[in-house]
Scaffold this active site. Structure first.
Site, PDB file in Angstrom:
ATOM      1  N   ARG A 282       0.847  -1.200   0.000  1.00 14.30           N
ATOM      2  CA  ARG A 282       0.000   0.000   0.000  1.00 14.30           C
ATOM      3  C   ARG A 282       0.872   1.236   0.000  1.00 14.30           C
ATOM      4  O   ARG A 282       1.772   1.388   0.816  1.00 14.30           O
ATOM      5  CB  ARG A 282      -0.915   0.021   1.227  1.00 14.30           C
ATOM      6  CG  ARG A 282      -1.938  -1.083   1.202  1.00 14.30           C
ATOM      7  CD  ARG A 282      -2.842  -1.051   2.415  1.00 14.30           C
ATOM      8  NE  ARG A 282      -3.673  -2.255   2.457  1.00 14.30           N
ATOM      9  CZ  ARG A 282      -4.423  -2.597   3.480  1.00 14.30           C
ATOM     10  NH1 ARG A 282      -4.455  -1.837   4.566  1.00 14.30           N
ATOM     11  NH2 ARG A 282      -5.145  -3.688   3.456  1.00 14.30           N
TER      12      ARG A 282
ATOM     13  N   HIS B   5      -9.396  -0.244   4.023  1.00 15.84           N
ATOM     14  CA  HIS B   5     -10.149   0.809   4.709  1.00 15.84           C
ATOM     15  C   HIS B   5      -9.474   2.177   4.571  1.00 15.84           C
ATOM     16  O   HIS B   5      -9.930   3.144   5.169  1.00 15.84           O
ATOM     17  CB  HIS B   5     -10.285   0.446   6.188  1.00 15.84           C
ATOM     18  CG  HIS B   5      -8.966   0.150   6.839  1.00 15.84           C
ATOM     19  ND1 HIS B   5      -8.211  -0.939   6.492  1.00 15.84           N
ATOM     20  CD2 HIS B   5      -8.267   0.812   7.786  1.00 15.84           C
ATOM     21  CE1 HIS B   5      -7.093  -0.944   7.212  1.00 15.84           C
ATOM     22  NE2 HIS B   5      -7.102   0.105   7.998  1.00 15.84           N
TER      23      HIS B   5
ATOM     24  N   ASP C 242     -16.176  -1.821   4.924  1.00 13.89           N
ATOM     25  CA  ASP C 242     -15.136  -0.879   4.500  1.00 13.89           C
ATOM     26  C   ASP C 242     -14.975  -0.869   2.988  1.00 13.89           C
ATOM     27  O   ASP C 242     -15.806  -1.416   2.253  1.00 13.89           O
ATOM     28  CB  ASP C 242     -13.810  -1.209   5.202  1.00 13.89           C
ATOM     29  CG  ASP C 242     -13.213  -2.529   4.737  1.00 13.89           C
ATOM     30  OD1 ASP C 242     -13.978  -3.405   4.283  1.00 13.89           O
ATOM     31  OD2 ASP C 242     -11.978  -2.691   4.828  1.00 13.89           O
TER      32      ASP C 242
ATOM     33  N   ASP D 243     -13.128  -2.422   0.729  1.00 15.88           N
ATOM     34  CA  ASP D 243     -13.161  -3.689  -0.011  1.00 15.88           C
ATOM     35  C   ASP D 243     -14.111  -4.704   0.605  1.00 15.88           C
ATOM     36  O   ASP D 243     -14.117  -5.879   0.225  1.00 15.88           O
ATOM     37  CB  ASP D 243     -11.754  -4.275  -0.158  1.00 15.88           C
ATOM     38  CG  ASP D 243     -11.125  -4.672   1.172  1.00 15.88           C
ATOM     39  OD1 ASP D 243     -11.468  -4.050   2.192  1.00 15.88           O
ATOM     40  OD2 ASP D 243     -10.272  -5.584   1.190  1.00 15.88           O
TER      41      ASP D 243
ATOM     42  N   ASP E 119     -14.301  -6.254   3.437  1.00 12.90           N
ATOM     43  CA  ASP E 119     -13.895  -7.393   4.266  1.00 12.90           C
ATOM     44  C   ASP E 119     -14.031  -7.088   5.758  1.00 12.90           C
ATOM     45  O   ASP E 119     -14.031  -8.000   6.575  1.00 12.90           O
ATOM     46  CB  ASP E 119     -12.472  -7.870   3.921  1.00 12.90           C
ATOM     47  CG  ASP E 119     -11.383  -6.866   4.231  1.00 12.90           C
ATOM     48  OD1 ASP E 119     -11.680  -5.680   4.474  1.00 12.90           O
ATOM     49  OD2 ASP E 119     -10.191  -7.266   4.216  1.00 12.90           O
ATOM     50  N   ARG E 120     -14.164  -5.812   6.128  1.00 16.35           N
ATOM     51  CA  ARG E 120     -14.355  -5.450   7.535  1.00 16.35           C
ATOM     52  C   ARG E 120     -15.819  -5.094   7.779  1.00 16.35           C
ATOM     53  O   ARG E 120     -16.547  -4.802   6.839  1.00 16.35           O
ATOM     54  CB  ARG E 120     -13.471  -4.259   7.904  1.00 16.35           C
ATOM     55  CG  ARG E 120     -12.002  -4.576   7.787  1.00 16.35           C
ATOM     56  CD  ARG E 120     -11.128  -3.381   8.162  1.00 16.35           C
ATOM     57  NE  ARG E 120      -9.737  -3.723   7.940  1.00 16.35           N
ATOM     58  CZ  ARG E 120      -8.739  -3.410   8.745  1.00 16.35           C
ATOM     59  NH1 ARG E 120      -8.966  -2.705   9.833  1.00 16.35           N
ATOM     60  NH2 ARG E 120      -7.497  -3.780   8.472  1.00 16.35           N
TER      61      ARG E 120
ATOM     62  N   SER F 149      -9.744  -5.511  14.705  1.00 19.23           N
ATOM     63  CA  SER F 149      -9.757  -4.432  13.716  1.00 19.23           C
ATOM     64  C   SER F 149     -10.935  -4.583  12.749  1.00 19.23           C
ATOM     65  O   SER F 149     -10.807  -4.364  11.556  1.00 19.23           O
ATOM     66  CB  SER F 149      -8.433  -4.392  12.961  1.00 19.23           C
ATOM     67  OG  SER F 149      -8.109  -5.673  12.451  1.00 19.23           O
TER      68      SER F 149
ATOM     69  N   LYS G  20     -11.393 -12.351   5.645  1.00 18.99           N
ATOM     70  CA  LYS G  20     -12.473 -11.853   6.496  1.00 18.99           C
ATOM     71  C   LYS G  20     -13.581 -11.350   5.587  1.00 18.99           C
ATOM     72  O   LYS G  20     -13.350 -11.060   4.416  1.00 18.99           O
ATOM     73  CB  LYS G  20     -11.966 -10.770   7.454  1.00 18.99           C
ATOM     74  CG  LYS G  20     -11.135  -9.660   6.867  1.00 18.99           C
ATOM     75  CD  LYS G  20     -10.602  -8.781   7.987  1.00 18.99           C
ATOM     76  CE  LYS G  20      -9.606  -7.738   7.481  1.00 18.99           C
ATOM     77  NZ  LYS G  20      -8.206  -8.213   7.528  1.00 18.99           N
TER      78      LYS G  20
END
Length: 583
Positions: free
Chosen positions: A25, A125, A300, A302, A304-305, A389, A400
């Site tokens: 990133r 995120h 978020d 993408d 996944d959260r 998280s 996730k």
């Protein structure tokens, strides 16, 4: 059929292309440098064996953030040149991270092929836009993130790369239209298939959950619902699942149009950044204009959260995974035969540990990073897992999964209310959580994030905390000087994990101070930012006495917070008088 040629382009290494726990990133302007993305992609291909690449089917998609469309075209051209047989792209380049994992594991192409890897284009995120963040990570044939052995090899390759291979004359593919485009190159046919981003994921969710019982809950006039995608890729799934399949009102959906810059917001589902949902649920600074819905959730960038909210009530991610595990066998058909085991990341509160002990389940504590859960799942040792998280998931995929967590909570609510839909009052999110605390005790928990701290200062702070651990009597003397009402430290270490499946060892995974009363202080440097360093401080206190589980979390944790900040000399090292985010 279009013919293409393969070119070898001379390049030189860039510093700092080390993938973190979730890939590489950086700021968009870094990725847009000539050859920067190309170097990382080629280094990844070079880290995989040639027999894996030649003839493989590769998934390339992401959360739709700025620069994704350009990146997809570059990766398609490089995949063709490196001998990949077929590239699958979600329509408009959109696939949530969990959907990518599902596509690798579940989807069968028109010619009977299955994907064996993926480039996922996301910074999760983190914000998006021309001046914000971009990211890329590689997932393996099990649908999970590449193991450290592969990411280490990728990093080594980035430090010595001299050339990359690309089909520069391959025309751009229209990724807005579903269909297959055929090309021919030196090694034969190469195809790009653009497919429906939601189909395979929706099919998987319907095989896990009882959609009919959730539908009954959502159709009850007493149950109201709100889902906020924060203009992330979750919006590409929300209408299909919640409206078309489950019958929710379209007005229940907030910010569900995916945008390259996430509408200028920060697509992180927490109490700080999901402002509109937080206000809607009656948790904002001012009173909600209308009566809040019974249930609220966000995902978020993408998807996944996740964040789970009840009416004027926040469910911590640590509590959320524990409650899902405690109720899964009864409420979710996929788990009706029982759980194989449960796992959490080390900084996550021990709420899941108590459930595992109570239900006599295998339990694992792993470093932060979903790949550690993936190993356990591939070995048949773990069914449900989570991170503090805002990450929760199960062995249905190897990532996730934000929308899975929302459906899990809706399933628990549907189960708790199955005999009650015609009654006077529904069982609420808050009641489910408080009943859980009454049974298992409560883990008061908070996390302080210090974002974009000077990297040198962050390392000095961590080194100081490690050095401090050499003398526990000295540590306890300092603590008593700060707060006499805080328990003594019984044990202090740097967390190290030996994987029970492959025997690999992960060192320096966080600094732990464990107190005699079960409280914990944990300090970690996070690898998910694109600039500077993020210091995360985790503060946890366990309360078994059911008469004391209803206190305000920040008030209950006040003494430990004071100890954490003064013991670590946070302000002295970082110059910060307050954290960037408190969750």
């Amino acid at each position: 059929m279009v013919m293409f040629k393969v070119s070898r382009v001379t390049t030189s290494p860039f510093d700092g292309q080390k993938p973190g726990t979730s890939g590489l990133r950086k700021k968009v302007k870094v990725f847009k440098q000539q050859n920067y993305l190309h170097n990382f992609v080629q280094s990844t291909f070079n880290a995989l064996s040639q027999d894996k690449i030649r003839g493989m089917t590769l998934v390339v998609s992401g959360d739709g953030r700025y620069f994704s469309k350009d990146a997809i075209q570059i990766i398609i051209k490089m995949a063709a040149a490196n001998g990949v047989r077929s590239v699958w792209v979600g329509q408009n380049g959109l696939l949530s991270t969990p959907a990518v994992s599902a596509v690798i594991r579940e989807r069968v192409g028109k010619d009977g092929t299955k994907a064996s890897g993926a480039f996922i284009l996301t910074a999760s995120h983190n914000p998006g836009g021309p001046n914000e963040d971009f990211g890329i990570k590689y997932n393996m044939e099990n649908g999970g993130p590449a193991q450290e052995a592969i990411t280490d090899k990728i990093y080594e390759n980035t430090k010595s790369i001299k050339e990359y291979i690309i089909a520069e004359d391959l025309p751009d593919v229209d990724i807005s239209a579903i269909g297959i485009t055929n090309f021919t190159g030196p090694e034969g046919q190469f195809d790009v298939e653009v497919f429906d981003s939601a189909f395979d994921y929706v099919k998987l969710m319907k095989s896990i959950f009882d959609f009919q019982s959730i539908q009954k809950l959502l159709s009850s006039p007493k149950f109201t619902f709100c889902y906020d995608a924060l203009h992330g890729v979750g919006g590409a799934y929300a209408k299909r699942i919640f409206v078309e399949e489950l019958g929710a009102q379209e007005s229940s959906l907030l910010n569900c149009v995916p945008k390259e810059d996430f509408g200028g917001g920060h697509p992180d589902p927490n109490l700080t950044y999901a402002k509109e949902l937080v206000a809607c649920m009656g948790l904002g600074k001012s009173d909600a204009k209308n009566e809040p819905p019974e249930f609220g959730a966000a995902s978020d960038g993408d998807a996944d959260r996740n964040m789970i909210l009840g009416k004027r009530f926040f469910v911590t991610p640590s509590d959320s995974v524990a409650i899902i595990a405690a109720n899964a066998v009864d409420a979710i058909p996929y788990f009706s035969a029982g759980l194989k085991g449960v796992a959490r990341s080390m900084p996550t509160s021990a709420a899941l540990d108590v459930v595992a002990k109570h239900l006599n389940l295998k339990f694992f504590e792993v470093p932060t990073g979903w790949k550690f859960f993936g190993n356990l799942m591939d070995a048949g040792l773990c069914s449900i897992c989570g991170e503090e998280s805002f990450g929760t998931g199960s062995d249905h995929i190897r990532e996730k999964d934000g929308i899975w967590a929302v459906l899990a909570w809706l399933s628990i609510l549907a189960y708790e209310n199955k005999e009650n839909l015609g009654g006077a009052k529904l069982v609420t999110v808050e009641e489910i959580v408080r009943n859980h605390w009454a049974t298992y005790g409560r883990h008061y928990y908070t996390r302080y994030d210090y974002e974009n701290v000077d990297a040198g200062a962050a390392k000095e702070l961590m080194a100081y905390l490690v050095k401090l651990q050499s003398s526990l009597p000295e540590v306890n003397k300092i603590i008593k000087g700060i707060r006499s009402d805080v328990s003594n430290v019984a044990k202090a270490d740097e967390f190290e994990y030996k994987d029970p499946v492959d025997g690999s060892i992960s060192k320096h995974q966080g600094i732990r101070y464990m107190f005699e009363d079960g409280s914990r202080l944990i300090f970690r440097l996070s690898g998910t930012g694109s600039e500077g360093a993020t210091i995360r401080v985790y503060i946890e206190q366990y309360e078994k006495d059911s008469s004391k589980t209803g206190r305000d979390s920040q008030e209950a944790l006040g003494p430990l917070v004071e100890v954490a900040l003064k013991l670590s000399k946070m302000q002295e090292f970082t110059g910060r008088s307050a954290p960037t985010v408190i969750t």
